[in-house]
Design a protein around this motif. Structure first.
Motif, PDB file in Angstrom:
ATOM      1  N   VAL A   1     -43.941 -55.921 -68.259  1.00  0.00           N
ATOM      2  CA  VAL A   1     -42.905 -55.077 -67.682  1.00  0.00           C
ATOM      3  C   VAL A   1     -43.344 -53.622 -67.617  1.00  0.00           C
ATOM      4  O   VAL A   1     -43.153 -52.939 -66.597  1.00  0.00           O
ATOM      5  CB  VAL A   1     -41.594 -55.217 -68.487  1.00  0.00           C
ATOM      6  N   GLU A   2     -43.932 -53.109 -68.680  1.00  0.00           N
ATOM      7  CA  GLU A   2     -44.334 -51.702 -68.693  1.00  0.00           C
ATOM      8  C   GLU A   2     -45.362 -51.405 -67.599  1.00  0.00           C
ATOM      9  O   GLU A   2     -45.260 -50.401 -66.884  1.00  0.00           O
ATOM     10  CB  GLU A   2     -44.893 -51.320 -70.065  1.00  0.00           C
ATOM     11  N   ALA A   3     -46.352 -52.274 -67.453  1.00  0.00           N
ATOM     12  CA  ALA A   3     -47.396 -52.057 -66.457  1.00  0.00           C
ATOM     13  C   ALA A   3     -46.844 -52.201 -65.041  1.00  0.00           C
ATOM     14  O   ALA A   3     -47.138 -51.387 -64.157  1.00  0.00           O
ATOM     15  CB  ALA A   3     -48.549 -53.029 -66.680  1.00  0.00           C
ATOM     16  N   ASP A   4     -46.042 -53.235 -64.814  1.00  0.00           N
ATOM     17  CA  ASP A   4     -45.499 -53.452 -63.478  1.00  0.00           C
ATOM     18  C   ASP A   4     -44.565 -52.311 -63.074  1.00  0.00           C
ATOM     19  O   ASP A   4     -44.611 -51.827 -61.939  1.00  0.00           O
ATOM     20  CB  ASP A   4     -44.748 -54.784 -63.415  1.00  0.00           C
ATOM     21  N   PHE A   5     -43.722 -51.855 -64.004  1.00  0.00           N
ATOM     22  CA  PHE A   5     -42.777 -50.794 -63.654  1.00  0.00           C
ATOM     23  C   PHE A   5     -43.453 -49.441 -63.532  1.00  0.00           C
ATOM     24  O   PHE A   5     -42.968 -48.576 -62.784  1.00  0.00           O
ATOM     25  CB  PHE A   5     -41.605 -50.772 -64.642  1.00  0.00           C
ATOM     26  N   ALA A   6     -44.556 -49.235 -64.208  1.00  0.00           N
ATOM     27  CA  ALA A   6     -45.342 -48.016 -63.976  1.00  0.00           C
ATOM     28  C   ALA A   6     -45.860 -47.999 -62.539  1.00  0.00           C
ATOM     29  O   ALA A   6     -45.887 -46.948 -61.883  1.00  0.00           O
ATOM     30  CB  ALA A   6     -46.495 -47.936 -64.971  1.00  0.00           C
ATOM     31  N   PHE A   7     -46.263 -49.160 -62.039  1.00  0.00           N
ATOM     32  CA  PHE A   7     -46.705 -49.281 -60.650  1.00  0.00           C
ATOM     33  C   PHE A   7     -45.547 -48.954 -59.703  1.00  0.00           C
ATOM     34  O   PHE A   7     -45.710 -48.201 -58.735  1.00  0.00           O
ATOM     35  CB  PHE A   7     -47.208 -50.699 -60.403  1.00  0.00           C
ATOM     36  N   PHE A   8     -44.362 -49.509 -59.971  1.00  0.00           N
ATOM     37  CA  PHE A   8     -43.200 -49.237 -59.122  1.00  0.00           C
ATOM     38  C   PHE A   8     -42.894 -47.739 -59.094  1.00  0.00           C
ATOM     39  O   PHE A   8     -42.626 -47.168 -58.026  1.00  0.00           O
ATOM     40  CB  PHE A   8     -41.958 -49.984 -59.631  1.00  0.00           C
TER      41      PHE A   8
END
Length: 218
Positions: A178-185
């Protein structure tokens, strides 16, 4: 684990509907530019952010028709029971959702995506993850979980009102972190501004207590 940025694949447009020239003309008439060269796959999840205005829905429908993507969306099940309106909502890709049983909707939608992939069919789910035009505490988790469970790509779409640009250019394969994916978003959406930018919710998942409050709201 980190998410993977995916390129657009213009050749896939030839397998989809060609898109409506009338819809593209209407967008241009109202001063909107569509930045789109194709999707990275024939199935996936579209996250639309920010969602701050009633204008977002007609823009989304025109974008669907202009690109030719076979996109579906979630809507309150009560709206689908209204004569004519419910039929029209299904016609443009609506999927009724029981707000008290969202977990079942996530699993069934992920399965629909997997089955479409097995059949080689075009099938995208388009969702505004904020779930409301009002300022919220974050994003609902459902659409993101559909992509993770189905191992499907995500298209990040914005209606940027200052530049009047509909941006359909950023695609990624979520890694499930979640942290990595939402940093991308956050990186992709950082400069995008809705009609009322002060109402854009922060790009983070809502907590369990916030999700329960959503279910209890009228």
């Amino acid at each position: 684990m980190t998410p993977e940025r995916l390129p657009a694949r213009p050749e896939l447009c030839r397998t989809q509907a060609p898109g409506s020239r009338m819809a593209r003309g209407l967008l241009a008439l109202f001063g909107w530019r569509l930045a789109f060269a194709g999707f990275p796959a024939r199935q996936g999840v579209i996250l639309v952010y920010p969602h701050t205005s009633n204008w977002d829905f007609p823009l989304g429908v025109l974008t669907k028709w202009a690109t030719g993507v076979r996109a579906h969306y979630w809507g309150k099940d009560s709206l689908f029971r209204i004569p004519l309106l419910g039929r029209w909502m299904r016609w443009i890709g609506g999927i009724p959702v029981d707000r008290a049983n969202r977990s079942g909707v996530v699993a069934s939608t992920a399965e629909q995506l997997r089955q479409a992939r097995e059949r080689g069919e075009d099938w995208w789910l388009a969702v505004a993850p904020e779930g409301t035009r009002a300022l919220g505490t974050g994003w609902r988790s459902g659409a993101y979980q559909v992509a993770v469970q189905a191992r499907a790509p995500i298209a990040l779409v914005s209606f940027d009102f200052p530049s009047r640009t509909i941006r359909v250019q950023d695609f990624m394969q979520p890694c499930g972190n979640v942290e990595a994916d939402f940093a991308f978003f956050r990186e992709v959406f950082k400069d995008m501004r809705g009609y009322r930018p002060e109402l854009a919710s922060p790009i983070r998942l809502k907590g369990p207590k916030d999700e329960r409050s959503d279910l209890e709201a009228p």
